[in-house]
Design a protein around this motif. Structure first.
Motif, PDB file in Angstrom:
ATOM      1  N   GLN A  50       9.685   4.729   3.591  1.00  0.00           N
ATOM      2  CA  GLN A  50      10.738   4.409   3.618  1.00  0.00           C
ATOM      3  C   GLN A  50      11.651   5.330   4.599  1.00  0.00           C
ATOM      4  OE1 GLN A  50      12.138   4.085  -0.543  1.00  0.00           O
ATOM      5  NE2 GLN A  50      11.212   2.180  -0.807  1.00  0.00           N
ATOM      6  N   ARG A  55      15.791   6.804   0.103  1.00  0.00           N
ATOM      7  CA  ARG A  55      15.932   5.574  -1.006  1.00  0.00           C
ATOM      8  C   ARG A  55      14.585   5.607  -1.974  1.00  0.00           C
ATOM      9  NH1 ARG A  55      21.036   2.689  -0.292  1.00  0.00           N
ATOM     10  NH2 ARG A  55      21.690   3.178   1.620  1.00  0.00           N
ATOM     11  N   LEU A  56      15.009   5.499  -3.105  1.00  0.00           N
ATOM     12  CA  LEU A  56      13.716   5.445  -4.031  1.00  0.00           C
ATOM     13  C   LEU A  56      14.149   4.034  -4.819  1.00  0.00           C
ATOM     14  CD1 LEU A  56      13.719   8.908  -5.642  1.00  0.00           C
ATOM     15  CD2 LEU A  56      12.149   7.959  -3.711  1.00  0.00           C
ATOM     16  N   SER A  57      12.972   3.362  -4.998  1.00  0.00           N
ATOM     17  CA  SER A  57      13.235   1.989  -6.100  1.00  0.00           C
ATOM     18  C   SER A  57      13.412   2.559  -7.192  1.00  0.00           C
ATOM     19  CB  SER A  57      11.927   1.295  -5.594  1.00  0.00           C
ATOM     20  OG  SER A  57      10.761   1.926  -6.475  1.00  0.00           O
ATOM     21  N   GLU A  58      13.881   1.466  -7.884  1.00  0.00           N
ATOM     22  CA  GLU A  58      14.028   1.828  -9.713  1.00  0.00           C
ATOM     23  C   GLU A  58      12.924   1.999 -10.263  1.00  0.00           C
ATOM     24  OE1 GLU A  58      15.804  -0.888 -13.236  1.00  0.00           O
ATOM     25  OE2 GLU A  58      16.515  -1.442 -11.317  1.00  0.00           O
ATOM     26  N   ALA A  59      11.825   1.417  -9.795  1.00  0.00           N
ATOM     27  CA  ALA A  59      10.248   1.454 -10.191  1.00  0.00           C
ATOM     28  C   ALA A  59      10.003   2.819 -10.249  1.00  0.00           C
ATOM     29  CB  ALA A  59       9.452   0.627  -9.963  1.00  0.00           C
ATOM     30  N   THR A  60      10.167   3.306  -8.938  1.00  0.00           N
ATOM     31  CA  THR A  60       9.724   4.718  -8.553  1.00  0.00           C
ATOM     32  C   THR A  60      10.362   5.876  -9.652  1.00  0.00           C
ATOM     33  OG1 THR A  60       9.177   4.152  -6.428  1.00  0.00           O
ATOM     34  CG2 THR A  60       9.532   6.706  -6.994  1.00  0.00           C
ATOM     35  N   LYS A  72      11.861   5.277 -12.620  1.00  0.00           N
ATOM     36  CA  LYS A  72      11.495   5.116 -14.012  1.00  0.00           C
ATOM     37  C   LYS A  72      10.162   5.593 -14.222  1.00  0.00           C
ATOM     38  CE  LYS A  72      14.133   1.190 -15.078  1.00  0.00           C
ATOM     39  NZ  LYS A  72      14.043  -0.409 -15.824  1.00  0.00           N
ATOM     40  N   SER A  73       9.460   5.663 -13.347  1.00  0.00           N
ATOM     41  CA  SER A  73       8.162   6.237 -13.315  1.00  0.00           C
ATOM     42  C   SER A  73       8.150   7.672 -13.169  1.00  0.00           C
ATOM     43  CB  SER A  73       7.017   5.718 -12.208  1.00  0.00           C
ATOM     44  OG  SER A  73       5.843   6.173 -11.953  1.00  0.00           O
TER      45      SER A  73
END
Length: 58
Positions: free
Chosen positions: A2, A10-15, A17-18
């Motif tokens: 990214q 930027r980090l995705s919400e899934a990343t 949470k993981s």
């Protein structure tokens, strides 16, 4: 990969949470409440609770 802008990567919400779940697992904690207590007791988190004014009856 990214692309980062002025505000950083930027980090995705899934990343996010993981990664949080992995940290909690490694510390042997079930959720964010014991994690907050752990951080506070370890001196990693400041006490941000509002304090009554000096001389106030409580």
């Amino acid at each position: 990969m990214q692309r980062a802008d002025r505000r950083g990567p930027r980090l995705s919400e899934a990343t996010v949470k993981s990664r949080i779940n992995r940290v909690l697992t490694r510390l042997g904690l079930e959720n964010r409440v014991p994690a907050a207590l752990f951080a506070h007791r370890a001196g990693l988190a400041a006490d941000t609770a509002p304090r009554p004014p000096a001389g106030a009856d409580g």
